[in-house]
Motif scaffolding. Structure first.
Motif, short mmCIF file in Angstrom:
data_model
loop_
_atom_site.label_atom_id
_atom_site.label_comp_id
_atom_site.label_asym_id
_atom_site.label_seq_id
_atom_site.Cartn_x
_atom_site.Cartn_y
_atom_site.Cartn_z
N PRO A 1 9.11 -2.18 2.43
CA PRO A 1 8.86 -3.51 1.87
C PRO A 1 7.97 -4.34 2.80
O PRO A 1 7.99 -4.17 4.01
N VAL A 2 7.21 -5.25 2.19
CA VAL A 2 6.39 -6.20 2.93
C VAL A 2 6.96 -7.59 2.66
O VAL A 2 7.16 -7.96 1.50
N GLU B 1 7.95 -8.42 -2.73
CA GLU B 1 7.51 -7.99 -4.05
C GLU B 1 6.47 -6.88 -3.96
O GLU B 1 5.91 -6.48 -4.96
N LYS B 2 6.19 -6.42 -2.72
CA LYS B 2 5.25 -5.31 -2.58
C LYS B 2 5.65 -4.43 -1.42
O LYS B 2 6.52 -4.78 -0.63
N THR B 3 5.01 -3.26 -1.36
CA THR B 3 5.33 -2.29 -0.32
C THR B 3 4.05 -1.84 0.39
O THR B 3 2.94 -2.10 -0.09
N GLU C 1 1.99 -11.25 6.40
CA GLU C 1 2.84 -10.34 5.65
C GLU C 1 3.36 -9.29 6.64
O GLU C 1 2.60 -8.48 7.16
N PHE C 2 4.66 -9.35 6.91
CA PHE C 2 5.32 -8.48 7.88
C PHE C 2 5.86 -7.24 7.16
O PHE C 2 6.63 -7.37 6.22
N LEU D 1 7.90 -17.56 0.11
CA LEU D 1 7.99 -17.09 -1.27
C LEU D 1 6.85 -16.10 -1.55
O LEU D 1 5.69 -16.41 -1.27
N PRO D 2 7.15 -14.92 -2.09
CA PRO D 2 6.08 -13.95 -2.36
C PRO D 2 4.98 -14.49 -3.28
O PRO D 2 3.81 -14.23 -3.06
N ALA D 3 5.35 -15.28 -4.28
CA ALA D 3 4.36 -15.81 -5.23
C ALA D 3 3.58 -17.00 -4.65
O ALA D 3 2.49 -17.31 -5.11
#
Length: 165
Positions: free
Chosen positions: A99-100, A84-86, A119-120, A42-44
């Motif tokens: 995307p990450v 949720e991030k790049t 984080e891939f 989960l990103p969060a």
């Protein structure tokens, strides 16, 4: 007098034609890979797996020339990875924003493995003819011992830092 190196950790294999894995570097090109078990996070809350997903065992390139860790863009999209991030990716051909994907992973062939978080960054590996779904660069490899001793045919990777440090 030479001493035989007997590292712990996961074996490094070599990718052969037809995605066959060999325990020895049989012929050029020499493509060192390792098996990883990867799970979308989960990103969060990156230490928590995405609900409803299961670990997937994939082949990852060992790349001491790469800075980060990367995942095939189609593999990530098809297997429930969330972003949720790049990150800006610089290559010889182009500069792109990708995307990450947070992920939990471990080395299933290692007796001393433990789950890691990373984080891939997404890249088009398979579309560009690669036969692996991830790349493990120095961001990850610097957390362990990489042994590639061609004289003794000893090829292993072992984490030596604490999980997620």
């Amino acid at each position: 007098m030479s001493s035989k190196i007997t590292p712990k950790g996961a074996p490094i294999h070599f990718l052969q034609e037809g995605e066959r894995l060999s325990d020895t570097a049989e012929r050029a090109p020499i493509i060192p890979v390792i098996r990883i078990s990867i799970l979308p996070a989960l990103p969060a809350s990156p230490n928590i797996a995405v609900p409803g997903t299961s670990p997937l065992e994939v082949t990852a390139l060992i790349d001491t020339g790469a800075e980060g860790v990367y995942i095939d863009e189609d593999f990530a999209k098809q297997n429930g990875f969330l972003s949720e991030k790049t990150m800006t990716v610089y290559s010889a051909a182009a500069t792109t924003i990708e995307p990450v994907y947070p992920a939990l992973f471990e080395l299933p062939e290692s007796s001393s493995h433990y789950r890691q978080f990373a984080e891939f960054t997404s890249v088009p590996l398979r579309k560009n003819g690669r036969q692996y779904d991830a790349i493990l660069g120095m961001q990850l490899l610097s957390n362990g011992v990489l042994v590639m001793d061609f004289d003794s045919h000893t090829y292993r990777f072992e984490f030596t830092t604490q999980a997620n440090k």
